[in-house]
Write an enzyme that holds these catalytic residues in place. Structure first.
Site: not given
Length: 234
Positions: A159, A157, A154, A105, A144
């Protein structure tokens, strides 16, 4: 005048629990006492209203927000926001945020040693149309590590945040990709006990929205409540 109806409570097992032991941080975040339901006043159910005036020309296309093209596989994510009766929910602000193709991110708290992409911020927003439809162009995010347990990763995905006509109607969820081998191992995904409800978080490949020689399409419909409601972040 419109009658104010109370929000319908979800069926047991169809939404994630506030406390789920395999998801370690819920031990600190989950409430330990019964929730106190506060009555909604007129100001909370009527405003503020989010409209198209807050959108930029490239907010829906995360691949066109910088000087160059981001690295990774282009994808198109589209779908409808509908109610429990299948009726469209128009004029809803849909926001997305995600990691880049390397699984990082653009956020100061992300310390993953994967590279940042100078041409990808990972955030977008649209307003649903009269049929409740939305559409984003983006990059398929990478998996990640997240240190929840030994060798924890994870799944890829995206959000989603949905704003209705007031702050009291904000909902947040996550969209996953079909066939991801990390899904059976992910505590956040599996915190929804009911398998059928859990599978509503997985998008479907959509040839109709796939653009030849450009980007694969994925469909993700969001049902706001009822027996087929999309599981939401607690």
């Amino acid at each position: 005048m419109h009658a104010v109806r109370p929000y319908r409570r979800p069926m047991a097992g169809t939404q994630p629990d506030h406390a789920f032991a395999p998801y370690a941080s819920t031990a600190k975040r989950a409430p330990t006492q019964p929730l106190v339901l506060l009555p909604h006043t007129l100001s909370e159910i009527t405003g503020p209203v989010f409209g198209a005036d807050i959108l930029g020309p490239d907010d829906h296309d995360l691949t066109h927000q910088h000087a160059g093209a981001p690295i990774g596989e282009r994808i198109i994510v589209s779908g409808r926001v509908i109610d429990e009766n299948g009726r469209p929910v128009p004029s809803t602000l849909v926001e997305v945020w995600q990691a880049n193709a390397a699984g990082r991110y653009r956020h100061q708290n992300d310390r993953h040693d994967a590279p940042l992409d100078p041409n990808f911020s990972g955030c977008g927003r649209v307003i649903t149309d009269a049929d409740g439809r939305y559409r984003f162009v983006t990059i398929r995010p990478g998996a990640y590590p997240w240190r929840n347990h030994h060798n924890a990763w994870r799944p890829a995905h995206i959000h989603f945040s949905l704003f209705g006509r007031a702050f009291a109607t904000r909902l947040v969820t996550q969209m996953y990709f079909p066939g991801d081998p990390l899904l059976p191992l992910d505590p956040i995904f599996n915190s929804t006990a009911d398998e059928t409800s859990r599978d509503r978080l997985v998008s479907a490949f959509d040839l109709d929205t796939t653009v030849p020689e450009h980007a694969l399409g994925f469909r993700f419909d969001i049902v706001l409540r009822g027996r087929d409601a999309t599981p939401l972040d607690p």
